[in-house]
Write a protein that holds these residues in place. Structure first.
Motif: not given
Length: 340
Positions: A25-26, A145-148, A167-171
């Protein structure tokens, strides 16, 4: 280390062996699903939206257990005296004292600890903030960006149960190479992919459409019944569930078809769980009130209605340089004051 959603997607499909139940996802593109949320939103206004985390829901369990054990101890001491039997020894007073201590000590300890901070979606700066073990992690919504995905877990007790995650990616703020994957969708058990995609649409509507929108994702000028209903579902606590189960018996009696064994058991259990639930409620409410003040200053000022609108990525380099300068100055002062 997971650097982006593409690598996360590849890791998911490699682990579960299929991409049919996973979707990347975006923030800029919709999924075609109507927005909804499974009771995870704590608050929502023109500036920010906050999501509960699993650690937030578990906060206060120790206090709840203390309330229950302490109440049982006090009851055991008081009952004989209420029925005319005087205290037989100093043991009764020691049991009473320890029971009170069991109630107070866990509550004081949990209340004095730093609160569990929620996940924050900031509309003004278009960023997401998350506190991970005292460190600030963030992501820009425009580049998010995310992933379901959903998967099945099978065991001999419950059979096959569908699980799902969004889930999403964080820095890390100040260290862009340090990244983590954050699950936004709460407890994975029972979550299906359509549910996750609808929740993503709720978050996407908030960040892109506006703070208020209807069940189709169209913008509205004011908070409507759709938003009110979703916020109300997110405000339901364990204590609310316990009190509601107490009313099950009354509802069945009103219906006039007799009282089921399940309703009676639920009624009895509600009284047993009331004190643990009450203890958890106290700690969690205090946690929510303290949460805003425990964010780093760079986050607090961006959550104010008239606060800074600059993004963390724009100030990150200068901010860390200033912190390093302050640290170097502190070391220099310590070097001059310490004996040689």
């Amino acid at each position: 280390m997971i650097e982006n959603a593409k690598k996360l997607f590849d890791a998911v499909t490699k682990k579960f062996g299929s991409s049919s139940n996973a979707l990347q996802l975006s923030g800029g593109s919709g999924t075609g699903y109507a927005p909804s949320q499974p009771g995870l939103v704590e608050s929502q206004d023109e500036v920010s939206l906050t999501l509960r985390t699993g650690s937030t829901d578990s906060r206060g369990i120790l206090t709840g257990v203390g309330f229950f054990v302490g109440a049982v101890g006090i009851l055991l001491v008081l009952l004989p005296n209420l029925f005319g039997t005087p205290y037989s020894s100093n043991l009764d007073w020691w049991v009473f004292f320890l029971s009170v201590l069991v109630i107070i000590a866990p509550a004081i300890w949990e209340i004095s600890r730093p609160p569990m901070l929620p996940v924050v979606f900031n509309r003004r700066t278009r960023e997401i903030y998350y506190d991970h073990k005292g460190e600030l992690y963030y992501s820009e919504w425009d580049d998010i960006e995310a992933v379901a995905y959903e998967y099945t877990i099978v065991n001999q007790y419950s059979g096959a149960i569908i699980h799902g995650k969004l889930e999403i990616v964080l820095r890390k703020f100040g260290d862009p190479e340090d990244r983590i994957v954050l699950n936004l969708s709460g407890v994975p058990a029972g979550k299906r992919l359509p549910t996750l995609l609808s929740f993503w649409e709720y978050l996407r509507s908030y960040m892109t459409v506006g703070p208020w929108f209807d069940e189709t994702g169209n913008k509205t000028e004011f908070k409507n019944s759709f938003i009110e209903k979703n916020l109300k579902s997110g405000d339901i606590s364990f204590l609310d569930l316990v009190l509601d189960s107490r009313r099950t018996l009354g509802r069945e009696r009103i219906e006039g078809e007799g009282v089921s064994g399940a309703a009676f058991l639920s009624w009895v259990t509600s009284y047993m769980l009331f004190l643990p639930a009450f203890g958890m409620e106290i700690v969690q409410k205090i946690d929510r009130k303290k949460a805003r003040k425990h964010w780093p200053e760079v986050v607090q000022e961006r959550l104010e209605p008239n606060g800074s609108t600059t993004r963390l990525i724009d100030i990150e380099e200068n901010y860390m340089a200033q912190k390093q300068k302050e640290l170097d100055e502190l070391h220099e002062r310590m070097r001059k004051t310490l004996p040689r």
